[in-house]
Each structure stands twice: as structure tokens, then as C-alpha cells.
Design a protein around this motif. Structure first.
Motif, PDB file in Angstrom:
ATOM      1  N   GLN A 180       0.707  -1.226  -0.158  1.00  0.00           N
ATOM      2  CA  GLN A 180       0.010  -0.044   0.045  1.00  0.00           C
ATOM      3  C   GLN A 180       0.791   1.228   0.142  1.00  0.00           C
ATOM      4  O   GLN A 180       0.487   2.148  -0.216  1.00  0.00           O
ATOM      5  N   ASN A 181       2.050   1.286   0.671  1.00  0.00           N
ATOM      6  CA  ASN A 181       3.048   2.485   0.468  1.00  0.00           C
ATOM      7  C   ASN A 181       4.243   2.195   0.246  1.00  0.00           C
ATOM      8  O   ASN A 181       4.887   1.111   0.432  1.00  0.00           O
ATOM      9  N   SER A 182       4.813   2.877  -0.619  1.00  0.00           N
ATOM     10  CA  SER A 182       6.110   2.882  -1.009  1.00  0.00           C
ATOM     11  C   SER A 182       7.264   3.274  -0.044  1.00  0.00           C
ATOM     12  O   SER A 182       6.723   4.042   0.785  1.00  0.00           O
ATOM     13  N   GLU A 183       8.493   2.886   0.008  1.00  0.00           N
ATOM     14  CA  GLU A 183       9.289   3.202   1.085  1.00  0.00           C
ATOM     15  C   GLU A 183       9.685   4.815   0.802  1.00  0.00           C
ATOM     16  O   GLU A 183      10.128   5.068  -0.483  1.00  0.00           O
TER      17      GLU A 183
ATOM     18  N   SER B 241      10.143  -3.611  -4.940  1.00  0.00           N
ATOM     19  CA  SER B 241       8.899  -4.009  -5.036  1.00  0.00           C
ATOM     20  C   SER B 241       8.146  -2.884  -6.001  1.00  0.00           C
ATOM     21  O   SER B 241       7.448  -3.171  -6.748  1.00  0.00           O
ATOM     22  N   LEU B 242       8.267  -1.670  -5.359  1.00  0.00           N
ATOM     23  CA  LEU B 242       7.768  -0.453  -6.345  1.00  0.00           C
ATOM     24  C   LEU B 242       8.481  -0.645  -7.794  1.00  0.00           C
ATOM     25  O   LEU B 242       7.634  -0.606  -8.791  1.00  0.00           O
ATOM     26  N   LEU B 243       9.701  -0.574  -7.939  1.00  0.00           N
ATOM     27  CA  LEU B 243      10.403  -0.570  -9.235  1.00  0.00           C
ATOM     28  C   LEU B 243       9.981  -1.601 -10.041  1.00  0.00           C
ATOM     29  O   LEU B 243       9.608  -1.669 -11.375  1.00  0.00           O
ATOM     30  N   GLU B 244       9.775  -2.883  -9.502  1.00  0.00           N
ATOM     31  CA  GLU B 244       9.323  -4.068 -10.418  1.00  0.00           C
ATOM     32  C   GLU B 244       7.867  -3.957 -10.753  1.00  0.00           C
ATOM     33  O   GLU B 244       7.763  -4.378 -11.795  1.00  0.00           O
ATOM     34  N   LYS B 245       6.970  -3.481  -9.832  1.00  0.00           N
ATOM     35  CA  LYS B 245       5.708  -3.312 -10.290  1.00  0.00           C
ATOM     36  C   LYS B 245       5.487  -2.234 -11.445  1.00  0.00           C
ATOM     37  O   LYS B 245       4.875  -2.422 -12.624  1.00  0.00           O
ATOM     38  N   LEU B 246       6.403  -1.149 -11.314  1.00  0.00           N
ATOM     39  CA  LEU B 246       6.249  -0.084 -12.355  1.00  0.00           C
ATOM     40  C   LEU B 246       6.815  -0.528 -13.560  1.00  0.00           C
ATOM     41  O   LEU B 246       6.422  -0.339 -14.510  1.00  0.00           O
ATOM     42  N   ALA B 247       7.895  -1.211 -13.350  1.00  0.00           N
ATOM     43  CA  ALA B 247       8.603  -1.674 -14.671  1.00  0.00           C
ATOM     44  C   ALA B 247       8.061  -2.704 -15.400  1.00  0.00           C
ATOM     45  O   ALA B 247       7.774  -2.662 -16.647  1.00  0.00           O
ATOM     46  N   HIS B 248       7.139  -3.479 -14.767  1.00  0.00           N
ATOM     47  CA  HIS B 248       6.401  -4.586 -15.278  1.00  0.00           C
ATOM     48  C   HIS B 248       5.126  -3.974 -15.872  1.00  0.00           C
ATOM     49  O   HIS B 248       4.813  -4.259 -17.109  1.00  0.00           O
ATOM     50  N   PHE B 249       4.645  -3.034 -15.305  1.00  0.00           N
ATOM     51  CA  PHE B 249       3.365  -2.296 -15.881  1.00  0.00           C
ATOM     52  C   PHE B 249       3.665  -1.543 -16.975  1.00  0.00           C
ATOM     53  O   PHE B 249       2.815  -1.488 -18.177  1.00  0.00           O
ATOM     54  N   ASN B 250       4.898  -1.029 -17.095  1.00  0.00           N
ATOM     55  CA  ASN B 250       5.267  -0.376 -18.513  1.00  0.00           C
ATOM     56  C   ASN B 250       5.235  -1.101 -19.674  1.00  0.00           C
ATOM     57  O   ASN B 250       5.302  -0.924 -21.066  1.00  0.00           O
TER      58      ASN B 250
ATOM     59  N   VAL C  88      15.122   4.162  -4.252  1.00  0.00           N
ATOM     60  CA  VAL C  88      15.366   3.363  -5.028  1.00  0.00           C
ATOM     61  C   VAL C  88      15.586   2.089  -4.537  1.00  0.00           C
ATOM     62  O   VAL C  88      15.225   1.067  -5.381  1.00  0.00           O
ATOM     63  N   GLN C  89      15.748   1.782  -3.514  1.00  0.00           N
ATOM     64  CA  GLN C  89      15.889   0.631  -2.827  1.00  0.00           C
ATOM     65  C   GLN C  89      14.631  -0.276  -2.770  1.00  0.00           C
ATOM     66  O   GLN C  89      14.503  -1.277  -2.378  1.00  0.00           O
ATOM     67  N   ASP C  90      13.505   0.589  -2.947  1.00  0.00           N
ATOM     68  CA  ASP C  90      11.995  -0.175  -2.986  1.00  0.00           C
ATOM     69  C   ASP C  90      11.973  -0.803  -4.319  1.00  0.00           C
ATOM     70  O   ASP C  90      11.239  -0.512  -5.064  1.00  0.00           O
TER      71      ASP C  90
END
Length: 488
Positions: free
Chosen positions: A23-26, A40-49, A36-38
Motif C-alpha cells: 500500500q505504501n512505497s518506501e 517491489s515498487l520499481l518491479e511493479k512499475l517496470a512490469h506495468f510499463n 530506489v531501494q524499494d
């Protein structure tokens, strides 16, 4: 917010690590910048793109379903195809319906041919039959296909489909007159995918155990009855429910109303092709039923919806080059081009390992190749050798071609198709027009005139009308009057 972990287990990253907070990014402190160490956030955004693969250039908008094909007649004297070898034999299939010109987000209820792409999961590998809901097409040579589709797509300057482009090409391509008559007639906008016929359109080769060859055309006659939309009904439906055809197919199967088609073939002994009254491999023409009556061979039923549209419909691939023993190509110049183009499109759009995806891989046998690596390769071959011949028990060639050879003679060159005594671009369009009732003719004229009237240049409009006049004098005369009335 605390979310209770369900019995299926915790939410994880793509690598399988549990996700503590979805629910919340770091952040660097409360209200600070995101870190940048989050991962999980970067993986979700990269996959979504990257969720969307390139859409199909044509047939982008589609729907599909699984089902069965059941043999109802003995055709072993014509073909040695194993899935056609005995009455009552069933083969799993996947059928993708589509429009042709529209983008992925376009509406279903539009005036456009409908793709009818069928995959048979046979014990000898997948057999793909790639056709439309019309028995003919606009052109007869694949070298013109990119030009034709460019006229149907968005103009490079205006960004819209332009009537000038469409009718300029059709007017300069008189072989399109037959298919255009189909498209602007009552069957140009099917009411649903269930209420339309399908056709293999091209001519294909069947060959039997004795080595005899036959030319065949496929017909899939809807058992639900033909139902169409008028231009006014379609415009209303497309605005209210752009997903109308896809929704209808899915909900019908969910209700247990499984759509079916009676499968027929026309069969021509190979020796009769050379002296037939017109080129039997010309995709702009039908074989008259009085010459080669359709023979019922099977029943097609759709009875299972895909679980995931992207995985099973968007990523499904079909190629007319996917043959099985007993079936092969013909000299149809459009088919010959498509034997390359379809597979090439899939390799670009879905990837070199597209055939490994569940919807595309063989279901009744196993693919055994020496192809390895590439994007999304799953390592399925393990340590097996990747060359042939080898002495380590690898797969080997059979030595028996899938189809019979075609005799050839002459010089290489950019040739037109062989001329036959009754080859003509207008005869069958005129025959189709004369088969129509008066009401059908009126709707055809209105549909054509409404589009031709949008053309900005008189010479383009006049040339287009002249092609229909060549098909039938009354056809051209009525169309000319209708266009003049609309253009003032």
C-alpha cells in the motif's frame, strides 16, 4: 492498513519473496522522497510499463474461445490428415475472431471483414487455418497487401482513415470489386461472432495415402443463423457497447449456449485446376457451388472461454504455414506471401518463443526441435543435444513431406498469375449483386454511396463507381445517382 493473508499464501515479488507492504512505497522519512531501494515498487512499475506487447498490425481487435472439431464424414480418400481419419474423431481447437482494420481499442460493431483463425491441436502438431467471414479478399497478390492496409489505417498526415485513400486504392485495383460488394452488403457488419460464417478463403492442398492431390476450400456455416446489423444499428451499438461481440461470445458460452458451425469443403481434383474456367487460386473469386458442391465433413463447437484474455487471445498466434501431414499450400499468391508474413509478425510481436506459450504449443503431442534460447526460453530441452543428425537419441527427420509436390516450368520473374478463359475482375461481383433482393441492393447502394461521397476528388469517385458499373450496369447507375445526390 493490515491485510489478512489468505490461504493462497502471501503476496510476493516476481522472484517469490514475500511483500511486506503493498500500500505504501518506501520513503526517506515521513513525507520524504521515495527510495530506489524499494524494489517491489520499481518491479511493479517496470512490469506495468511492459504489460502491452505490440498490437497486431491487422486483426488487432479480437476475441476467442476453445472448443472441439468432430469429424462427421469419411474423407480419407482425399486426405491422410490424422485428425480427419475417422468419423466421430474429436480434436481440441482454439478460434480467434477479429476485426481487421481497427486498433486494439476500437469497437466491435463496425463495417469490416472478420478474421476467423482456427487452431487444431492435432496429434501430428498444430494445424492453423487462417480465414475470414468472407470467401474472398480484396487483392490477389501479397505484394499489394501492405499498400492495401495502409489505405485502411490512419493517414500519415491527418491521423485518420481517409476516404480518398480507400477509394483511390480500390478504384485502381478492380479485383477488389467483389470483396467490396460483400463488405458493403448486409453481411458487412455481423450482429455477433456467433451469427456469421467463416471461410478458409484460400485454396489448400489435401493429399491421401496414395499420393493423390486435391485442391480444397473450407466453409464454416453458422448453425445459429446469419444475423447482421444495419449501419444505423451498428453505429448505435458501437457507441453504447464497444465490446459487444466479445461480450456476446463470452456470455453465450457462460450460459451453456455453445455456438456451432457445420464444416464443409469444396474439393477439386488437382488435374482439373489448369483448365478450369478461371484461376482457382485467385483469392478474389469463389468456386461456384454448381461446379464443386460443398461436402459436409464436420462440426465445430466452442464451449470454453479463455481464463486470461491477454495470455490466451492477445498472445495467441496463427500461421497458415502450420500444416500437418496430408494438408499443404497451393500456388495462391496471397497464401504464399502469408506463409512468411504471419510467422514473421508473431516473432516480432510476441517473441521467438511464442510457440511455447500454453495457447500456442501443441496440446495433443510434443514439439521436438533443435531451436534454443532467445527471450522467454524456459529451458525445456535441458541438456539434450541441439543439432541433427546426432547419435544421442535426438529427434530425426521422417523423410516424408507433408504435402505433394507441384509441377513447375518456365523462367523466374515477377509474373502475373496464369490466365484462364473466364478470368475477369467483375463477373463475380455482378453475380453477387444480382443475387440480392431489392431491399438488399438498396442498402448496399446506400452504404457505398455514403462512403464514396466523402471522397474529395471527382476522378477518384468516378473511377470507383466505374468498377461497379463494369460488374453490373444497374449497380453502377444506381450508385452514381446516389453519390451525386449526396454530393449535391
Amino acid at each position: 492498513m493490515h491485510v489478512t493473508v489468505q490461504e493462497t499464501g502471501p503476496l510476493t515479488t516476481e522472484a517469490g519473496a514475500p511483500v511486506a507492504d503493498n500500500q505504501n512505497s518506501e520513503q526517506a522519512g515521513i513525507g520524504g522522497p521515495v527510495l530506489v531501494q524499494d524494489q517491489s515498487l520499481l518491479e511493479k512499475l517496470a512490469h506495468f510499463n511492459r504489460e502491452r506487447i505490440p498490437e497486431r498490425i491487422v486483426h488487432a481487435r479480437g476475441a476467442g474461445a476453445y472448443g472441439t472439431f468432430t469429424v462427421t464424414a469419411d474423407v480419407t480418400k482425399y486426405t491422410r490428415a490424422e485428425f480427419l481419419s475417422e468419423v466421430g474423431k474429436q480434436t481440441e481447437v482454439f478460434l480467434r475472431f477479429s476485426t481487421v482494420a481497427g486498433n486494439l481499442g476500437s469497437a466491435d460493431a463496425v463495417r469490416d471483414p472478420r478474421g476467423f483463425a482456427l487452431k487444431f491441436y492435432t496429434e501430428d502438431g498444430n494445424y492453423d487455418l487462417v480465414g475470414n467471414n468472407t470467401p474472398v479478399f480484396f487483392i490477389k497478390d501479397a505484394i499489394k497487401f501492405p499498400d492495401f492496409i495502409h489505405t485502411q489505417k490512419r493517414d500519415p498526415y491527418s491521423g485518420s482513415q481517409e476516404a480518398d485513400n480507400v477509394w483511390d486504392f480500390w478504384g485502381l485495383s478492380p479485383e477488389s470489386t467483389h470483396q467490396v460488394t460483400w463488405l458493403f452488403g448486409d453481411r458487412g457488419i455481423p450482429a455477433t461472432y456467433r451469427h456469421m460464417n467463416g471461410y478458409g478463403s484460400h485454396t489448400y492442398q489435401w493429399n491421401n495415402e496414395a499420393g493423390e492431390a486435391f485442391w480444397v476450400k473450407y466453409h464454416f456455416k453458422t448453425d445459429q443463423g446469419i444475423k447482421n446489423l444495419t449501419a444505423e444499428e451498428a453505429a448505435k451499438l458501437a457507441g453504447e457497447d464497444p465490446d459487444s461481440h466479445q461480450r456476446d461470445l463470452r456470455t453465450a458460452i457462460e450460459r451453456g449456449e455453445f455456438p456451432t458451425w457445420t464444416v464443409q469443403v469444396q474439393i477439386m481434383p488437382a488435374a482439373e485446376a489448369a483448365d478450369y474456367r478461371f484461376n482457382p487460386f485467385d483469392l478474389t473469386k469463389v468456386w461456384p457451388h454448381e461446379d464443386y458442391p460443398p461436402i459436409e465433413i464436420g462440426k465445430l463447437e466452442l464451449n470454453r472461454n479463455p481464463e486470461n484474455i491477454f495470455a490466451e487471445v492477445e498472445q495467441s498466434i496463427f500461421s497458415p504455414a502450420h500444416f500437418v501431414p496430408g494438408i499443404g499450400p497451393s500456388p495462391d499468391k496471397m497464401l504464399q506471401g502469408r506463409l512468411f508474413a504471419y510467422g514473421d509478425a508473431h516473432r516480432y510481436r510476441v517473441g521467438i518463443n511464442a510457440d511455447h506459450l500454453p495457447v500456442n504449443r501443441p496440446h495433443a503431442t510434443e514439439a521436438r526441435t533443435n531451436s534454443r534460447d532467445g527471450f522467454l526460453y524456459d529451458g525445456r530441452h535441458g541438456r539434450a543435444k541441439n543439432y541433427e543428425p546426432n547419435s544421442f537419441g535426438g529427434p530425426a527427420q521422417t523423410g516424408r513431406p507433408l504435402w505433394q509436390p507441384i509441377p513447375l516450368a518456365g523462367r523466374t520473374g515477377a509474373h502475373e498469375a496464369p490466365s484462364h478463359t473466364e478470368d475477369n475482375d467483375f463477373v463475380q461481383a455482378g453475380n453477387l449483386y444480382r443475387l440480392m433482393s431489392e431491399d438488399e441492393k438498396t442498402r448496399l447502394i446506400d452504404n457505398l454511396a455514403g462512403f464514396i461521397a466523402q471522397v474529395s476528388r471527382d476522378d477518384i469517385a468516378e473511377r470507383a463507381i466505374e468498377n461497379f458499373r463494369q460488374a453490373d450496369e444497374d449497380y453502377g447507375k444506381r450508385l452514381e445517382a446516389a453519390v451525386q445526390a449526396l454530393r449535391g
